[in-house]
Design a protein around this motif. Structure first.
Motif, short mmCIF file in Angstrom:
data_model
loop_
_atom_site.label_atom_id
_atom_site.label_comp_id
_atom_site.label_asym_id
_atom_site.label_seq_id
_atom_site.Cartn_x
_atom_site.Cartn_y
_atom_site.Cartn_z
N TYR A 293 -47.43 67.20 117.97
CA TYR A 293 -48.07 66.20 118.81
C TYR A 293 -48.53 66.77 120.15
O TYR A 293 -49.65 66.49 120.59
N GLU A 306 -41.44 63.58 122.30
CA GLU A 306 -42.02 63.52 120.96
C GLU A 306 -42.93 64.71 120.65
O GLU A 306 -43.69 64.69 119.68
N MET A 309 -42.97 65.97 117.05
CA MET A 309 -43.12 65.00 115.97
C MET A 309 -44.49 65.14 115.30
O MET A 309 -45.40 65.79 115.84
N LEU A 311 -47.40 62.69 114.08
CA LEU A 311 -47.92 61.33 114.09
C LEU A 311 -49.11 61.22 113.15
O LEU A 311 -49.81 62.21 112.89
N TYR A 360 -44.85 57.58 112.15
CA TYR A 360 -44.12 58.56 112.96
C TYR A 360 -43.15 59.35 112.09
O TYR A 360 -42.24 58.78 111.48
#
Length: 400
Positions: A293, A306, A309, A311, A360
């Motif tokens: 991300y 985040e 992560m 997405l 997510y």
């Protein structure tokens, strides 16, 4: 180009689009108050009734776009109009220069006003596309007014809400990549539906392109910086100044490619391809696959929790941009990136059982628990937009 593989991909894309649209029509549309709920779990059950104003505009746009692309269906047009009507009735702060709220309650009571003007951008998108389908001149005027407000707010106009900048301006002011990037997208839609004002729109669009390259594109760092000084100077001494959002860069790539195709600017195609190459190199997770991300342009620790992560929306943007680059350059590496990303998305994001994509994922590709299909920031927009555009581009390629 393997035509059979492309045809099979198009079949999957159309089936996935059906699943996505049906998920939102079945679970998201508010039959009582109007507009759309987007805080939905895996099965489509509502876990928060607060409504995102961004998503009212984005949903209004997507259902009008479906009509423009595949022909008018009553349920699509009704869904679009429901969101437009809800925004008009509840989401505009009439006492603050028609600035729009960020969130409201299910029955339209204001909850939050933000300094950012993306609610206005998505309101303009929805009204413009709805005008393109219906010819409703009131919607065109609303779109033009909101687009001009967005422009003015980012070119010196004081914010009528009274909200100041995020940081104390005497200490730190700057520019955000998202401002010209999103405006370029809005103007592209207006150009498509309102050719009468093409000269005005093209001038603004070129200004957006110029601002992106003058201030945010940094060849010496091989990236696009999200946040820079007012004059474009990189601010590498703190984390936000080094932030790279690879998915955002790649979304900007296809906005630039659309401008290049419209204006015949072949050099811009090359520049956009370079941005894609930098972003995919910086962001693609070589251990687990998928796009990270956030990254740091100096490879220092990103501050956002985040950052590692995965997405849904950056992967939608890769699918659009890579297919568009292949269409415009015939360079097979971009088709390879399309299929690589599609394989990852099918394995990790897609949910054939209930429809729509998980929003997510953890870095290892597993959905966060409990898994969600929608939120304040995720609704019927990035995925269906991606699938509509990919479907259209595949048809172009197969017609060659």
């Amino acid at each position: 180009m393997d035509r059979t593989k492309l045809q099979q991909t198009q079949t999957w894309v159309r089936e996935e689009l059906d699943r996505s649209i049906n998920f939102w029509l079945k679970n998201g549309m508010d039959k009582v108050h109007g507009g759309v709920y987007t805080c939905l779990d895996r099965k489509g059950e509502i876990y928060s009734t607060d409504k995102s104003v961004w998503m009212q505009g984005r949903c209004g746009w997507i259902f009008a776009k479906l009509c423009a692309t595949y022909g008018v269906k009553d349920e699509w047009l009704e869904a679009s109009k429901s969101c437009l009507d809800f925004m008009e009735k509840y989401c505009i702060n009439r006492q603050a220069g028609d600035r729009m709220y960020f969130t409201v309650t299910e029955d339209g009571k204001p909850l939050r006003q933000r300094r950012y003007c993306f609610s206005e951008a998505f309101y303009a998108l929805a009204n413009a596309e709805y005008y393109g389908v219906t010819g409703d001149k009131v919607c065109l005027e609303r779109a033009r007014k909101a687009c001009q407000l967005y422009w003015d707010l980012n070119h010196g106009m004081p914010d009528p809400t009274g909200l100041g900048p995020k940081t104390i301006p005497e200490t730190r002011s700057g520019r955000s990549f998202g401002i010209p990037m999103i405006l370029l997208n809005v103007i592209g839609v207006l150009l498509n539906v309102d050719p009468e004002h093409a000269g005005e729109y093209e001038e603004k669009a070129q200004t957006c392109v110029d601002e992106i390259f003058q201030y945010h594109v940094k060849p010496e760092l091989k990236c696009v910086l999200e946040n820079v000084d007012v004059d474009g100077t990189p601010r590498l001494y703190y984390t936000e100044g080094r932030t790279v959002n690879p998915g955002h860069d790649i979304e900007g790539v296809w906005f630039l490619l659309e401008h290049a195709r419209r204006t015949g600017d072949k050099e811009l195609v090359k520049k956009a391809a370079q941005i894609f190459d930098w972003a995919i190199e910086a962001g693609w997770d070589k251990e687990y696959g998928g796009l990270l991300y956030f990254t740091d342009c100096l490879k220092k620790p990103p501050e956002a929790y985040e950052h590692d992560m995965k997405l849904w929306w950056p992967h939608n943007e890769i699918l659009i941009a890579s297919m568009m680059l292949y269409r415009d350059t015939n360079d097979e590496q971009y088709l390879d990136w399309f299929y690589k990303t599609l394989d990852y998305a099918k394995e990790h994001f897609s949910d054939p059982e209930y429809g729509e994509w998980y929003g997510y994922l953890r870095r290892d590709g597993l959905p966060t628990m409990p898994s969600t299909k929608g939120s304040t920031f995720k609704g019927p927009f990035h995925l269906p937009r991606c699938l509509i555009m990919v479907d259209t581009m595949i048809s172009e390629l197969l017609a060659r």
